[in-house]
Design an enzyme around this catalytic site. Structure first.
Site: not given
Length: 461
Positions: A220, A223-225, A242, A276
């Site tokens: 994803g 920022a979420t990672g 990733e 991606c």
């Protein structure tokens, strides 16, 4: 098994919920089927059930587990038509492009059987050392919306093969194929070995912070990672991430333009650019810049005349804002394809022609059918510009001289570099990002081992 009612799967059983949510068909914005929203109690039950299933599952041999994955692959492909219809509906794809994902994804169920995970034994005068790879326990797989089946199976298969139990959390935008995938899997795997929970944005953090989940595997946004890293640190979970890739392509002046243009165009616009590893920044030598851009625009006309929609409105708004900002900055925009359809999440594929290399439109990842084409005059400049990013997931080099292309590839700061071909993952080849494009790798033997913990046993003589 019907494909028009949907349930969470906990402990091998269908689970409904008081609250449901519905996805949206990207083609016409119509509401799709209701899906149950998992609660904190559902999370607790799923984790507890996975823990209870883990001892027996982990004690099976690697061969026994991969044989079940092969059996599941056959069962999955027997329902390929139904999964194609689901993917087409929840992602807004053509039947042909939905089929590409459905059939391509099956490779990930079969790839672990090509490997062996064996112990390593070394011996000296005093002792024998035995190194083994053991499963971690309960794994939470958090998946995105752009390729919901392929990216789910790319996490499920190696985790199960190595003896872990998996709780799958699909994107709330595309839950349907994942819910049916795990429901189907109950015909093959013991209860609680593979479960699935659909929910709101609070579901992911519940899994990441849970003290009895041993690993998070996530695809994803960056920022979420980063948030997952912060939350996982509290319990020192293993993580594989990733994340975003603002990917660069370098087009060298000796390239056969006519030969590579179809591949460049196909790689840019497939799945409406929601890939991606698709190119976002294209650096083209100044001697061929105008010709490449003109031919790219021409070749893209047929490809973009019926381009698919963006999967969700949130992403559509971001892309439209990016184009509005680029237009306000005075950059030349080449809009391709037909006029946007009013009823769906459509946006016209766009080439931003020669913006400044430090422009916001270049430095941010536009996850959709937008590419910036930029001139360069020297190879050193091209390499510098390609590397001038805090991301490094993928890159590509296009040249008539393979040796020269390899030298360029060696200098690019990206986890995956493709020469004279569009980016495409391979289940047998490790896949991961450099810089802020991820942490760790998936696929191949290293991807399998990422779901293991190493134990060293010393036996003294």
């Amino acid at each position: 098994m019907n494909f028009d009612t949907f349930h969470n799967i906990i402990a091998g059983q269908h689970r409904s919920a008081r609250e449901t949510s519905s996805g949206v068909n990207p083609l016409d914005r119509s509401s799709l089927w209701p899906a149950p929203v998992a609660t904190a109690n559902d999370v607790e039950e799923a984790v507890r059930s996975a823990q209870e299933a883990f001892p027996a599952w982990s004690q099976k041999t690697y061969k026994q587990r991969t044989e079940l994955l092969e059996k599941f692959a056959d069962l999955y492909l027997a329902h390929a038509n139904e999964f194609c219809q689901l993917i087409a509906t929840e992602c807004g794809r053509t039947a042909g492009n939905a089929a590409i994902e459905v059939y391509f994804a099956a490779q990930w169920l079969r790839y672990p059987s090509k490997y062996e995970i064996s112990q390593e034994i070394t011996e000296d005068d005093k002792k024998t050392s035995i190194v083994t790879q053991e499963p971690l326990g309960v794994v939470a797989a958090i998946c995105p919306w752009n390729f919901p089946l392929m990216l789910a199976l790319g996490k499920i298969a190696p985790a199960l093969a190595t003896g872990n139990c998996v709780i799958l959390k699909p994107s709330p935008f595309t839950p349907y194929s994942s819910l049916k995938l795990v429901e189907l899997a109950q015909q093959v795997f013991p209860p609680s070995v593979l479960q699935v929970l659909h929910g709101h944005d609070d579901l992911g953090p519940m899994l990441v912070k849970h003290s009895r989940i041993q690993k998070i595997t996530f695809t994803g946004s960056t920022a979420t990672g980063k948030q997952i890293l912060r939350d996982a640190a509290e319990t020192m979970k293993r993580v594989t991430l990733e994340t975003a890739g603002n990917n660069a392509s370098i087009i060298l002046p000796d390239v056969n333009i006519k030969a590579v243009i179809p591949q460049l165009a196909g790689g840019l616009w497939f799945n409406a650019g929601q890939v991606c590893i698709a190119t976002r920044r294209m650096y083209i030598h100044q001697d061929i810049f105008e010709e490449v851009v003109a031919q790219l625009a021409e070749a893209s006309k047929d490809l973009t005349s019926s381009i698919e929609p963006i999967q969700n409105e949130m992403q559509l708004v971001r892309l439209k804002q990016a184009l509005a900002d680029a237009n306000a900055a005075g950059y030349e925009l080449l809009s391709l394809g037909k006029t946007e359809a009013a009823e769906g999440f459509f946006i016209r594929p766009t080439i931003i022609k020669n913006p400044p290399p430090d422009a916001h439109a270049v430095q941010q990842e536009n996850f959709g059918p937008i590419v910036s084409c930029i001139k360069f005059s020297s190879l050193d400049e091209a390499i510098f510009l390609a590397n001038n990013s805090d991301t490094g997931l993928a890159a590509s080099v296009w040249s008539g001289d393979i040796s020269a292309a390899k030298r360029v590839a060696a200098k690019l700061e990206a986890g995956n570099v493709y020469i004279n071909g569009p980016p495409q993952p391979d289940p047998y080849v490790p896949f991961g990002g450099q810089k802020q494009s991820g942490l760790g790798v998936e696929y191949g033997l290293p991807g399998l081992l990422s779901f293991c913990q190493t134990k060293s046993t010393y036996v003294y003589k």
